[in-house]
Design a protein around this motif. Structure first.
Motif, PDB file in Angstrom:
ATOM      1  N   LEU A 216       0.825  -1.203   0.000  1.00 30.91           N
ATOM      2  CA  LEU A 216       0.000   0.000   0.000  1.00 30.91           C
ATOM      3  C   LEU A 216       0.860   1.253   0.000  1.00 30.91           C
ATOM      4  O   LEU A 216       1.934   1.277   0.603  1.00 30.91           O
ATOM      5  CB  LEU A 216      -0.909   0.010   1.231  1.00 30.91           C
ATOM      6  CG  LEU A 216      -1.955  -1.093   1.335  1.00 30.91           C
ATOM      7  CD1 LEU A 216      -2.574  -1.107   2.730  1.00 30.91           C
ATOM      8  CD2 LEU A 216      -3.038  -0.911   0.279  1.00 30.91           C
ATOM      9  N   PRO A 217       0.405   2.320  -0.653  1.00 30.65           N
ATOM     10  CA  PRO A 217       1.110   3.605  -0.545  1.00 30.65           C
ATOM     11  C   PRO A 217       1.184   4.044   0.913  1.00 30.65           C
ATOM     12  O   PRO A 217       0.242   3.819   1.689  1.00 30.65           O
ATOM     13  CB  PRO A 217       0.237   4.557  -1.368  1.00 30.65           C
ATOM     14  CG  PRO A 217      -0.491   3.669  -2.333  1.00 30.65           C
ATOM     15  CD  PRO A 217      -0.739   2.393  -1.584  1.00 30.65           C
ATOM     16  N   PRO A 218       2.279   4.665   1.328  1.00 35.22           N
ATOM     17  CA  PRO A 218       2.481   5.020   2.742  1.00 35.22           C
ATOM     18  C   PRO A 218       1.365   5.870   3.345  1.00 35.22           C
ATOM     19  O   PRO A 218       1.069   5.749   4.541  1.00 35.22           O
ATOM     20  CB  PRO A 218       3.805   5.792   2.728  1.00 35.22           C
ATOM     21  CG  PRO A 218       4.510   5.305   1.505  1.00 35.22           C
ATOM     22  CD  PRO A 218       3.442   5.020   0.496  1.00 35.22           C
ATOM     23  N   GLU A 219       0.720   6.726   2.537  1.00 34.30           N
ATOM     24  CA  GLU A 219      -0.304   7.607   3.108  1.00 34.30           C
ATOM     25  C   GLU A 219      -1.495   6.841   3.672  1.00 34.30           C
ATOM     26  O   GLU A 219      -2.244   7.370   4.497  1.00 34.30           O
ATOM     27  CB  GLU A 219      -0.790   8.626   2.067  1.00 34.30           C
ATOM     28  CG  GLU A 219      -1.398   8.029   0.811  1.00 34.30           C
ATOM     29  CD  GLU A 219      -0.398   7.899  -0.333  1.00 34.30           C
ATOM     30  OE1 GLU A 219      -0.823   8.004  -1.498  1.00 34.30           O
ATOM     31  OE2 GLU A 219       0.808   7.693  -0.042  1.00 34.30           O
ATOM     32  N   PHE A 220      -1.672   5.604   3.248  1.00 36.82           N
ATOM     33  CA  PHE A 220      -2.806   4.838   3.738  1.00 36.82           C
ATOM     34  C   PHE A 220      -2.498   4.108   5.047  1.00 36.82           C
ATOM     35  O   PHE A 220      -3.353   3.399   5.587  1.00 36.82           O
ATOM     36  CB  PHE A 220      -3.294   3.870   2.671  1.00 36.82           C
ATOM     37  CG  PHE A 220      -3.849   4.582   1.471  1.00 36.82           C
ATOM     38  CD1 PHE A 220      -5.069   5.229   1.542  1.00 36.82           C
ATOM     39  CD2 PHE A 220      -3.117   4.671   0.301  1.00 36.82           C
ATOM     40  CE1 PHE A 220      -5.574   5.923   0.460  1.00 36.82           C
ATOM     41  CE2 PHE A 220      -3.605   5.363  -0.792  1.00 36.82           C
ATOM     42  CZ  PHE A 220      -4.839   6.006  -0.718  1.00 36.82           C
ATOM     43  N   LEU A 221      -1.295   4.299   5.531  1.00 36.37           N
ATOM     44  CA  LEU A 221      -0.933   3.787   6.839  1.00 36.37           C
ATOM     45  C   LEU A 221      -0.865   4.905   7.872  1.00 36.37           C
ATOM     46  O   LEU A 221      -0.595   4.667   9.042  1.00 36.37           O
ATOM     47  CB  LEU A 221       0.421   3.068   6.771  1.00 36.37           C
ATOM     48  CG  LEU A 221       0.552   1.967   5.706  1.00 36.37           C
ATOM     49  CD1 LEU A 221       1.973   1.397   5.719  1.00 36.37           C
ATOM     50  CD2 LEU A 221      -0.453   0.864   5.946  1.00 36.37           C
ATOM     51  N   ALA A 222      -1.120   6.144   7.424  1.00 33.12           N
ATOM     52  CA  ALA A 222      -0.906   7.315   8.275  1.00 33.12           C
ATOM     53  C   ALA A 222      -1.844   7.350   9.476  1.00 33.12           C
ATOM     54  O   ALA A 222      -1.481   7.883  10.528  1.00 33.12           O
ATOM     55  CB  ALA A 222      -1.071   8.588   7.445  1.00 33.12           C
ATOM     56  N   ARG A 223      -3.047   6.820   9.332  1.00 27.61           N
ATOM     57  CA  ARG A 223      -3.985   6.837  10.463  1.00 27.61           C
ATOM     58  C   ARG A 223      -3.668   5.770  11.484  1.00 27.61           C
ATOM     59  O   ARG A 223      -4.360   5.618  12.481  1.00 27.61           O
ATOM     60  CB  ARG A 223      -5.426   6.679   9.958  1.00 27.61           C
ATOM     61  CG  ARG A 223      -5.982   7.954   9.347  1.00 27.61           C
ATOM     62  CD  ARG A 223      -7.494   7.903   9.256  1.00 27.61           C
ATOM     63  NE  ARG A 223      -7.951   7.022   8.195  1.00 27.61           N
ATOM     64  CZ  ARG A 223      -8.937   6.158   8.313  1.00 27.61           C
ATOM     65  NH1 ARG A 223      -9.544   6.010   9.473  1.00 27.61           N
ATOM     66  NH2 ARG A 223      -9.307   5.419   7.296  1.00 27.61           N
ATOM     67  N   GLY A 224      -2.611   5.038  11.212  1.00 22.53           N
ATOM     68  CA  GLY A 224      -2.140   4.067  12.189  1.00 22.53           C
ATOM     69  C   GLY A 224      -2.799   2.717  12.058  1.00 22.53           C
ATOM     70  O   GLY A 224      -3.995   2.614  11.828  1.00 22.53           O
ATOM     71  N   CYS A 225      -1.990   1.703  12.160  1.00 24.82           N
ATOM     72  CA  CYS A 225      -2.466   0.324  12.210  1.00 24.82           C
ATOM     73  C   CYS A 225      -1.259  -0.548  12.498  1.00 24.82           C
ATOM     74  O   CYS A 225      -0.137  -0.240  12.084  1.00 24.82           O
ATOM     75  CB  CYS A 225      -3.132  -0.114  10.904  1.00 24.82           C
ATOM     76  SG  CYS A 225      -2.011  -0.205   9.505  1.00 24.82           S
TER      77      CYS A 225
END
Length: 417
Positions: free
Chosen positions: A299-308
């Motif tokens: 996944l592109p990094p921005e889709f991990l920004a909300r945390g998981c």
């Protein structure tokens, strides 16, 4: 007599009040389990929508437990009576209901003359293979048909749990192949300019159909020109992807509900939901194989920004569960898991994803698979969107303005075909 009547009225009022308090209490409990992120447009309205849907579901559940009617039947009845507004065809559009190979369809034909063969779209509605109908997809199809000057065929495929896989997909194939065979003669549509598409479960059916047709190519009808996939459900191998973690309690599709719908489509039995959510249905060798398509690292990094996190560790493999749902790992149910040779032969795609949707990563990862295999993809990401937002286009007080830009992007894509 008067005293007896008064006692009867008081008793009825008490029962009604108790019933009402029960429903209110259950709705409150459900609301406490929901989370609507600040980035969602019209958060308060989504709360209202969630209350409405939860209330309908709870009343249906109570009636089901009392043996008065099935919960699914009640929900469909309420949706058909109160959540669908039938209107006459607008100027510039001719609408008629028909049967294609015994499958109900609604055809939306622009009345303006077209130079040469017109483009077409065969559309499959969403609703988790359980809900939804030609009527619930009516506003979407009207908009696409009129604004992109496209002949749209909306398909009323059979629904689960009464009709499990492959019945809905078979209906979609039958209706699509029939339309492709008569498109030019009966509708003035160029069969080489016909796309297939749908939202949610309908997007699943469109992607699965493209792979089925790619494998069965026999030259009798042209292949679809494109696949239009609107927040599609594309795999049931991993319910712990980042979008499932981040949006697990965002209306209108919770994480657990996604597993429920897959099971309804497969076998009509929801008892295995916990096993699917824990990953007990996937053997270790298949899990390793699927990682090349399902890893969060893709996944592109921005889709991990909300945390998981990395997600919960998969439960120990359960052979009985696997054999009960193994058909769900077939590409006809999980198109994201299709073989390279087949996926490579599928048509160009338009993929819509919404930020606040458990299915977001399905669409993003499928986009990557297609591009890696040389299939052209147009991608639109609605940063303030949630699952099912298109169903709230032009719905009066239930409308969400954020649906309009999404529809505009679909119209623009259709105009390129």
């Amino acid at each position: 007599m008067a005293i007896g009547l008064a006692i009867l009225i008081i008793g009825f009022a008490a029962v009604f009040a108790a019933f009402l308090l029960l429903i209110i209490g259950l709705i409150y409990a459900e609301l406490m389990n929901s989370e609507i992120p600040s980035g969602v447009t019209n958060r308060s309205k989504l709360h209202v929508v969630h209350i409405l849907f939860v209330g309908i579901a709870i009343v249906g559940r109570i009636l089901d437990r009392l043996g008065l009617c099935h919960q699914v039947s009640f929900t469909r009845w309420v949706s058909a009576r109160f959540l669908v507004c039938k209107r006459p065809a607008p100027p510039g559009l001719h609408i008629r209901d028909m049967l294609f190979e015994g499958v109900p369809v609604r055809v939306y034909q622009p009345t303006a003359p077209s130079a040469g063969g017109r483009r077409g779209l065969v559309y499959f509605h969403g609703g988790g293979w359980v809900m939804g109908s030609i009527d619930t997809a009516d506003e979407i199809c009207r908009c696409i048909a009129k604004e992109s000057k496209t002949t749209v065929v909306s398909v009323g495929y059979r629904l689960a749990p009464e009709h499990t896989y492959p019945a809905p997909l078979d209906d979609c194939e039958a209706a699509t192949c029939h339309f492709l065979s008569v498109a030019e003669a009966d509708f003035g549509v160029d069969p080489c300019r016909v796309a297939v598409g749908g939202d949610s479960a309908g997007g699943n059916l469109a992607a699965a159909l493209c792979q089925r047709l790619a494998k069965r190519a026999d030259g009798r009808v042209p292949p679809p020109r494109a696949q239009v996939l609107l927040y599609p459900a594309l795999q049931m191998a991993d319910f712990s992807l980042p979008s499932y973690q981040q949006n697990h309690a965002v209306p209108v599709l919770f994480r657990g509900r996604a597993a429920f719908y897959f099971l309804q489509y497969l076998c009509g039995d929801a008892a295995l939901c916990p096993d699917l959510l824990e990953g007990a249905h996937v053997p270790p060798d298949l899990r390793l194989q699927y990682r090349k398509w399902l890893s969060p690292e893709l996944l592109p990094p921005e889709f991990l920004a909300r945390g998981c996190g990395e997600g919960p560790a998969p439960a120990q493999h359960d052979g009985e569960v696997y054999h009960a749902v193994r058909a769900g790992l077939d590409p006809e149910v999980s198109p994201l898991l299709g073989e390279d040779e087949v996926v490579r032969r599928t048509p160009p795609a338009f993929v819509l994803t919404c930020e606040y949707d458990v299915l977001r990563d399905d669409g993003i990862l499928f986009r990557k698979r297609l591009e890696d295999l040389g299939v052209a993809v147009s991608w639109h990401h609605a940063r303030d969107g949630f699952h099912g937002i298109l169903n709230f286009y032009n719905r009066g007080w239930l409308s969400f303005m954020a649906a309009r830009p999404i529809l505009d992007s679909i119209v623009r894509y259709m105009e390129t075909l």
